[in-house]
Write an enzyme that holds these catalytic residues in place. Sequence first.
Site, short mmCIF file in Angstrom:
data_model
loop_
_atom_site.label_atom_id
_atom_site.label_comp_id
_atom_site.label_asym_id
_atom_site.label_seq_id
_atom_site.Cartn_x
_atom_site.Cartn_y
_atom_site.Cartn_z
N HIS A 152 1.84 -1.94 0.64
CA HIS A 152 2.20 -0.61 0.88
C HIS A 152 1.50 0.39 0.10
CE1 HIS A 152 4.95 2.83 1.43
NE2 HIS A 152 5.26 2.25 2.40
N GLY A 153 1.80 0.41 -1.25
CA GLY A 153 1.00 1.32 -2.10
C GLY A 153 1.93 2.45 -2.79
N ASP A 154 3.24 2.48 -1.85
CA ASP A 154 3.98 3.73 -2.40
C ASP A 154 5.47 3.27 -2.12
OD1 ASP A 154 4.53 6.19 -3.51
OD2 ASP A 154 4.14 7.28 -1.58
N LEU A 155 5.68 2.07 -2.44
CA LEU A 155 6.98 1.68 -1.85
C LEU A 155 8.24 2.06 -2.94
CD1 LEU A 155 8.14 -0.21 0.50
CD2 LEU A 155 7.96 -2.12 -1.17
#
Length: 266
Positions: A152-155
């Site tokens: 996701h990278g921005d969870l």
Amino acid sequence: MERWRLLRDGELLTTHSSWILPVRQGDMPAMLKVARIPDEEAGYRLLTWWDGQGAARVFASAAGALLMERASGAGDLAQIAWSGQDDEACRILCDTAARLHAPRSGPPPDLHPLQEWFQPLFRLAAEHAALAPAASVARQLLAAPREVCPLHGDLHHENVLDFGDRGWLAIDPHGLLGERTFDYANIFTNPDLSDPGRPLAILPGRLEARLSIVVATTGFEPERLLRWIIAWTGLSAAWFIGDGDGEGEGAAIDLAVNAMARRLLD
């Protein structure tokens, strides 16, 4: 709007990366998201690939635009955390990450390599001594990744929403490819980065409590998770510094969590 036969159903939200508009397609509520920057499209591809498993469903997509499921529930992870149930919020985030990282039948789409994502940290570490430890740790981790998968990278608390009967689902992925441990690091700086006026992540004992929950849920080695927290907080601080906000609350939160993680690692 005409192509997908959409009707406006709320106010336009503008972020640094997207325009987001609540719409209806017939009787179906949805969100229309239009990219303002090219980096957003990797996230669109990943959201489509997840196919509603752990994330919002994508109904339609076109160049730079996405029509997606709208959250229908009243739950709010940040409010849950602030109300004294931070452990429960942490478990929900862990469960969401596990669903996103589960094996899929088809190959993943084209995503941003995690090595490239960390370049702002590597560039600025030479000029800012506070970032040097994080840059060193990040290089070591990226040189020998484990359990590589789409990320996701921005969870964090603002990007996992209540979708009613469908449960808690992720929105707004960056679309990265790298070690899955990275996706859990963002938990440790939030919801503070979204609302610095209501500190929680930086309170005494919170990092240790969250670390215990994530390790118990995932089976990660505590030391490796701490190293990813150090790497992540350095990268996040580098973004603030690069935007000219190195003295602001966001960078201060990142560096505070970074220091706590390094103390635990020592």
